[in-house]
Design a protein around this motif. Structure first.
Motif, PDB file in Angstrom:
ATOM      1  N   THR A  47       0.837  -1.196   0.000  1.00  0.00           N
ATOM      2  CA  THR A  47       0.000   0.000   0.000  1.00  0.00           C
ATOM      3  C   THR A  47       0.874   1.249   0.000  1.00  0.00           C
ATOM      4  O   THR A  47       1.696   1.443   0.895  1.00  0.00           O
ATOM      5  CB  THR A  47      -0.920   0.002   1.240  1.00  0.00           C
ATOM      6  N   GLU A  48       0.697   2.080  -1.022  1.00  0.00           N
ATOM      7  CA  GLU A  48       1.455   3.327  -1.152  1.00  0.00           C
ATOM      8  C   GLU A  48       0.504   4.513  -1.194  1.00  0.00           C
ATOM      9  O   GLU A  48      -0.686   4.353  -1.449  1.00  0.00           O
ATOM     10  CB  GLU A  48       2.283   3.319  -2.453  1.00  0.00           C
ATOM     11  N   ILE A  49       1.062   5.698  -0.987  1.00  0.00           N
ATOM     12  CA  ILE A  49       0.267   6.934  -1.037  1.00  0.00           C
ATOM     13  C   ILE A  49       0.462   7.614  -2.391  1.00  0.00           C
ATOM     14  O   ILE A  49       1.596   7.734  -2.879  1.00  0.00           O
ATOM     15  CB  ILE A  49       0.652   7.873   0.122  1.00  0.00           C
ATOM     16  N   TYR A  50      -0.649   8.037  -2.960  1.00  0.00           N
ATOM     17  CA  TYR A  50      -0.652   8.715  -4.262  1.00  0.00           C
ATOM     18  C   TYR A  50      -1.391  10.035  -4.127  1.00  0.00           C
ATOM     19  O   TYR A  50      -2.168  10.254  -3.206  1.00  0.00           O
ATOM     20  CB  TYR A  50      -1.376   7.863  -5.314  1.00  0.00           C
ATOM     21  N   GLU A  51      -1.157  10.911  -5.084  1.00  0.00           N
ATOM     22  CA  GLU A  51      -1.995  12.098  -5.203  1.00  0.00           C
ATOM     23  C   GLU A  51      -2.551  12.123  -6.613  1.00  0.00           C
ATOM     24  O   GLU A  51      -1.932  11.626  -7.560  1.00  0.00           O
ATOM     25  CB  GLU A  51      -1.200  13.387  -4.945  1.00  0.00           C
ATOM     26  N   MET A  52      -3.749  12.685  -6.747  1.00  0.00           N
ATOM     27  CA  MET A  52      -4.276  12.922  -8.086  1.00  0.00           C
ATOM     28  C   MET A  52      -4.677  14.380  -8.196  1.00  0.00           C
ATOM     29  O   MET A  52      -5.392  14.912  -7.337  1.00  0.00           O
ATOM     30  CB  MET A  52      -5.471  12.042  -8.387  1.00  0.00           C
ATOM     31  N   ASN A  53      -4.218  15.005  -9.257  1.00  0.00           N
ATOM     32  CA  ASN A  53      -4.611  16.381  -9.559  1.00  0.00           C
ATOM     33  C   ASN A  53      -5.983  16.333 -10.220  1.00  0.00           C
ATOM     34  O   ASN A  53      -6.159  15.688 -11.257  1.00  0.00           O
ATOM     35  CB  ASN A  53      -3.564  17.019 -10.479  1.00  0.00           C
ATOM     36  N   LEU A  54      -6.953  16.997  -9.618  1.00  0.00           N
ATOM     37  CA  LEU A  54      -8.323  16.889 -10.116  1.00  0.00           C
ATOM     38  C   LEU A  54      -8.525  17.674 -11.412  1.00  0.00           C
ATOM     39  O   LEU A  54      -9.481  17.429 -12.143  1.00  0.00           O
ATOM     40  CB  LEU A  54      -9.306  17.384  -9.053  1.00  0.00           C
ATOM     41  N   MET A  55      -7.638  18.617 -11.687  1.00  0.00           N
ATOM     42  CA  MET A  55      -7.747  19.393 -12.923  1.00  0.00           C
ATOM     43  C   MET A  55      -7.154  18.614 -14.103  1.00  0.00           C
ATOM     44  O   MET A  55      -7.789  18.418 -15.127  1.00  0.00           O
ATOM     45  CB  MET A  55      -6.994  20.729 -12.792  1.00  0.00           C
ATOM     46  N   THR A  56      -5.914  18.180 -13.918  1.00  0.00           N
ATOM     47  CA  THR A  56      -5.207  17.529 -15.022  1.00  0.00           C
ATOM     48  C   THR A  56      -5.402  16.022 -15.033  1.00  0.00           C
ATOM     49  O   THR A  56      -5.061  15.360 -15.998  1.00  0.00           O
ATOM     50  CB  THR A  56      -3.699  17.794 -14.919  1.00  0.00           C
ATOM     51  N   ARG A  57      -5.929  15.487 -13.923  1.00  0.00           N
ATOM     52  CA  ARG A  57      -6.098  14.040 -13.771  1.00  0.00           C
ATOM     53  C   ARG A  57      -4.767  13.299 -13.762  1.00  0.00           C
ATOM     54  O   ARG A  57      -4.728  12.086 -13.959  1.00  0.00           O
ATOM     55  CB  ARG A  57      -7.008  13.460 -14.857  1.00  0.00           C
ATOM     56  N   SER A  58      -3.676  14.031 -13.599  1.00  0.00           N
ATOM     57  CA  SER A  58      -2.397  13.340 -13.503  1.00  0.00           C
ATOM     58  C   SER A  58      -2.226  12.834 -12.085  1.00  0.00           C
ATOM     59  O   SER A  58      -2.721  13.437 -11.131  1.00  0.00           O
ATOM     60  CB  SER A  58      -1.257  14.293 -13.871  1.00  0.00           C
ATOM     61  N   LYS A  59      -1.535  11.706 -11.967  1.00  0.00           N
ATOM     62  CA  LYS A  59      -1.320  11.148 -10.643  1.00  0.00           C
ATOM     63  C   LYS A  59       0.161  11.005 -10.373  1.00  0.00           C
ATOM     64  O   LYS A  59       0.952  10.899 -11.300  1.00  0.00           O
ATOM     65  CB  LYS A  59      -2.037   9.815 -10.492  1.00  0.00           C
ATOM     66  N   ALA A  60       0.508  11.015  -9.103  1.00  0.00           N
ATOM     67  CA  ALA A  60       1.898  10.858  -8.715  1.00  0.00           C
ATOM     68  C   ALA A  60       1.958   9.982  -7.483  1.00  0.00           C
ATOM     69  O   ALA A  60       1.087  10.031  -6.621  1.00  0.00           O
ATOM     70  CB  ALA A  60       2.528  12.219  -8.426  1.00  0.00           C
ATOM     71  N   ARG A  61       2.993   9.169  -7.446  1.00  0.00           N
ATOM     72  CA  ARG A  61       3.207   8.309  -6.284  1.00  0.00           C
ATOM     73  C   ARG A  61       4.104   9.046  -5.298  1.00  0.00           C
ATOM     74  O   ARG A  61       5.152   9.557  -5.668  1.00  0.00           O
ATOM     75  CB  ARG A  61       3.862   7.018  -6.770  1.00  0.00           C
ATOM     76  N   LEU A  62       3.687   9.099  -4.044  1.00  0.00           N
ATOM     77  CA  LEU A  62       4.408   9.911  -3.055  1.00  0.00           C
ATOM     78  C   LEU A  62       5.260   9.080  -2.097  1.00  0.00           C
ATOM     79  O   LEU A  62       6.140   9.627  -1.436  1.00  0.00           O
ATOM     80  CB  LEU A  62       3.415  10.750  -2.242  1.00  0.00           C
ATOM     81  N   THR A  63       4.971   7.791  -1.975  1.00  0.00           N
ATOM     82  CA  THR A  63       5.799   6.931  -1.121  1.00  0.00           C
ATOM     83  C   THR A  63       6.300   5.767  -1.961  1.00  0.00           C
ATOM     84  O   THR A  63       5.704   5.426  -2.991  1.00  0.00           O
ATOM     85  CB  THR A  63       5.010   6.366   0.076  1.00  0.00           C
ATOM     86  N   ASN A  64       7.392   5.171  -1.524  1.00  0.00           N
ATOM     87  CA  ASN A  64       7.933   4.030  -2.254  1.00  0.00           C
ATOM     88  C   ASN A  64       8.623   3.142  -1.246  1.00  0.00           C
ATOM     89  O   ASN A  64       9.783   3.320  -0.925  1.00  0.00           O
ATOM     90  CB  ASN A  64       8.910   4.509  -3.339  1.00  0.00           C
ATOM     91  N   ASN A  65       7.834   2.193  -0.739  1.00  0.00           N
ATOM     92  CA  ASN A  65       8.280   1.459   0.427  1.00  0.00           C
ATOM     93  C   ASN A  65       7.450   0.182   0.497  1.00  0.00           C
ATOM     94  O   ASN A  65       6.250   0.237   0.240  1.00  0.00           O
ATOM     95  CB  ASN A  65       7.993   2.352   1.653  1.00  0.00           C
ATOM     96  N   PRO A  66       8.042  -0.946   0.835  1.00  0.00           N
ATOM     97  CA  PRO A  66       7.237  -2.181   0.884  1.00  0.00           C
ATOM     98  C   PRO A  66       6.240  -2.222   2.047  1.00  0.00           C
ATOM     99  O   PRO A  66       5.437  -3.141   2.137  1.00  0.00           O
ATOM    100  CB  PRO A  66       8.291  -3.287   1.034  1.00  0.00           C
ATOM    101  N   ALA A  67       6.242  -1.207   2.896  1.00  0.00           N
ATOM    102  CA  ALA A  67       5.344  -1.190   4.057  1.00  0.00           C
ATOM    103  C   ALA A  67       3.956  -0.704   3.660  1.00  0.00           C
ATOM    104  O   ALA A  67       3.718  -0.285   2.530  1.00  0.00           O
ATOM    105  CB  ALA A  67       5.916  -0.275   5.135  1.00  0.00           C
ATOM    106  N   ILE A  68       3.042  -0.736   4.633  1.00  0.00           N
ATOM    107  CA  ILE A  68       1.732  -0.121   4.467  1.00  0.00           C
ATOM    108  C   ILE A  68       1.878   1.370   4.743  1.00  0.00           C
ATOM    109  O   ILE A  68       2.229   1.775   5.855  1.00  0.00           O
ATOM    110  CB  ILE A  68       0.702  -0.751   5.433  1.00  0.00           C
ATOM    111  N   ASP A  69       1.665   2.182   3.723  1.00  0.00           N
ATOM    112  CA  ASP A  69       1.668   3.635   3.883  1.00  0.00           C
ATOM    113  C   ASP A  69       0.257   4.114   3.583  1.00  0.00           C
ATOM    114  O   ASP A  69      -0.210   4.000   2.447  1.00  0.00           O
ATOM    115  CB  ASP A  69       2.658   4.288   2.910  1.00  0.00           C
TER     116      ASP A  69
END
Lengths: 445, 165
Positions: free
Chosen positions: A276-298
């Motif tokens: 489980t990782e944390i992402y953000e999505m820009n509601l205007m552009t619909r682009s998404k980005a991954r904010l964490t990169n870790n084998p743990a639950i984030d």
């Protein structure tokens, strides 16, 4: 009176570091809301006066709502109207302060209602300091008849603000998950209501499991988790149109959503291949980005009110703990170091505290700590308490309590509660059926 | 304090009772979200290769330790049987449901349930089941099968259930 003034002056100086309170030649009633042991302020809230039966009825209703708001805050003690000496009609001409001093009122609300030819309600109110016989604040506002409760909450907000120095939180709503049915087949519906439980309505029918609703900064949209068609995904519900929209198409379960403070982004978790990782999505552009990169639950991300940082929970160190990272992702600093597990962090709208759920020794707690992790205080405790959400002034939290059940599921009760930051004023927030996952709206624009 | 002490005693008594009589702990209330309850003994008339056969004669679920998603020895034994059965009856696709007990927070348990479901999925794939047949879904703590608030119930709710489509 002098006791209040002295305490308030000391507290304000100590806690807020403000020196501006120094010359109270005509000091007025003031409540230090950081001191939970404070005696509630006796306040007289007579019916708002009208000139017709209908206006008088509205005036009575408004006074009742204002009184209930202020009483629930724990900071005010509305005086029983049966003790009032001066009549409502006479009060409209001039407050007779000795009459209010005689019943130990320290503040007095003078209000008037008018209903225009178009049906609109016009409310005028004034707040008086009884001891110094001084005008404190007041205004005139009008609304459609349907919004008379909002007018009332705005009166309560104005009184709260004038007396405490802090913004009020009464003209707000709470969205939550209404629960019914047996424990192994719970029907869950999104529901929304005013912060005092009134104007309650269901937003979804219960055909699919829904969880964790959270308001947008405009309070017109709600992001939540829905199992629509059996696929758990983050959705956005538009309160004006009733439209529901899935937030993008993702390979894994998306959950734990929250809006950014500017409303332009949603942060959430996605679980895929056991990670489980944390992402953000820009509601205007619909682009998404991954904010964490870790084998743990984030998961459980929440923005700081200025949008610069994100607090979240992770078990990357072995157990659930709270971490803070830049809003752009990358390295994170652990902030929780006490015994036990920490979860569901939510940044205060004031920025000064982070609320959380803690598990320790088989019990659950609602607590707060500073963003640097220091100053932890536990406010509520139970078999299960979970999911704090901040009132917009950052002084009150709502959360939910679940009680244990027997082997047949009997005895379970899931209820919403509010508690102030001092931890002494815990109140049940009554809902038509069981409730969990509350989210407090900003002040309604 | 007294109340709390009493409830601890009561919980301990319940756990003890359940440990000595595991058949009374609420498993009778149902399977995963949609699966029928697991039978202890195969009733007559079960068709080999049917969903009932899978549940009754293979076992549709495995259990996890507290806050763990690693497979216990008993879980691996069940999954070995599941893999063999699924390779014999290739016509089924299936969903692995991951579940958690009620003693965790909502969102963490959703993630934990996904981890558990994925542990089951990976084990089955490693044992020869085609990845294209498997989906996973997590219900977190939302779908308990055992309703009590005690360890006996929680240990049944921390589960991965293989639900045939």
């Amino acid at each position: 009176m002098s006791r209040i003034r002295l305490l308030a002056a000391v507290a304000v100086t100590l806690i807020f570091g403000l020196a501006t309170f120094a010359s109270p030649t005509r000091a007025q009633v003031r409540i230090d809301i950081t001191n939970g042991q404070m005696r509630p302020l006796p306040i007289a809230i007579p019916d708002f006066a009208g000139t017709s039966g209908q206006e008088n009825q509205v005036g009575r209703d408004i006074a009742r709502v204002v009184s209930a708001d202020l009483e629930r805050s724990g900071l005010f003690k509305p005086i029983d109207p049966r003790a009032f000496i001066q009549t409502v009609a006479s009060l409209q001409i001039q407050p007779r302060f000795p009459d209010w001093k005689a019943i130990n009122a320290e503040a007095l609300v003078q209000g008037k209602t008018e209903i225009g030819p178009d049906g609109r309600i016009r409310v005028e109110f004034r707040l008086w300091d009884v001891m110094s016989e001084a005008y404190m604040t007041g205004w005139t506002l009008s609304s459609s008849p349907a919004d008379w409760r909002r007018l009332s909450h705005k009166v309560a907000d104005a009184i709260y603000k004038r007396v405490t120095g802090e913004d009020g939180y009464f003209d707000t709503q709470i969205v939550y998950v209404a629960e019914s049915g047996p424990k192994n087949d719970r029907k869950k519906r999104l529901a929304i209501m005013d912060q005092d439980g009134e104007n309650h309505r269901f937003l979804t029918e219960g055909g699919e499991l829904v969880l964790t609703p959270r308001f947008s900064p405009s309070a017109r949209e709600i992001t939540y988790l829905s199992y629509f068609r059996g696929v758990p995904r983050v959705y956005i519900f538009n309160l004006d149109t009733g439209r529901r929209e899935a937030l993008g198409n993702f390979p894994g379960m998306t959950f734990a959503p929250r809006f950014s403070p500017d409303g332009n982004k949603v942060i959430f978790s996605m679980a895929e291949d056991g990670n489980t990782e944390i992402y953000e999505m820009n509601l205007m552009t619909r682009s998404k980005a991954r904010l964490t990169n870790n084998p743990a639950i984030d998961t459980a991300p929440s923005y700081a009110p200025d949008g610069s940082q994100i607090v979240f929970e992770s078990d990357r160190g072995g157990g659930q703990q709270l971490y803070v990272m830049s809003a752009g992702g990358g390295g994170a600093n652990r902030i929780s170091f006490g015994d036990g597990r920490y979860a569901t962090p939510v940044w205060s709208p004031r920025g000064d505290l982070i609320a959380f759920t803690k598990q320790k020794g088989g019990r659950f707690f609602i607590g707060v700590m500073r963003p640097d992790g220091l100053g932890e205080r536990l406010l509520a405790e139970g078999f299960l308490v979970e999911g704090p959400t901040w009132a917009p002034n950052g002084r009150v939290l709502a959360f939910w309590r679940d009680s244990p059940s027997d082997e047949r599921g009997r005895g379970q009760s899931v209820r919403l509660y509010t508690i102030d930051l001092t931890g002494v004023n815990e109140r049940v927030l009554l809902t038509p059926v069981d409730g969990s996952d509350p989210a407090w709206s900003p002040l309604i624009p | 304090m007294k109340l709390r002490f009493l409830s601890i005693v009561a919980a301990a008594a319940l756990v003890a009772a359940c440990e000595s009589a595991p058949e009374n702990t609420g498993a009778a209330s149902g399977g995963g979200v949609s699966a029928p309850p697991p039978a202890r003994t195969a009733p007559a008339g079960i068709v080999k290769g049917s969903k009932e056969d899978f549940i009754a004669n293979v076992g549709d679920r495995v259990f996890f330790d507290l806050d763990k998603s690693s497979l216990r020895a008993d879980a691996k034994a069940t999954l070995d049987k599941q893999a063999a059965w699924l390779k014999t009856y290739q016509n089924y696709s299936f969903t692995v449901e991951g579940h958690a007990d009620e003693r965790g927070t909502r969102e963490y348990n959703l993630a934990l349930g996904e981890r558990r479901a994925n542990s089951v999925r990976e084990y089955l794939i490693a044992n020869g089941v085609a990845a294209s047949r498997v989906k996973v879904v997590s219900y977190g703590k939302e779908r308990p099968v055992a309703l009590g608030s005690n360890e006996a119930a929680w240990s049944q709710n921390r589960r991965g259930v293989t639900v045939l489509n």
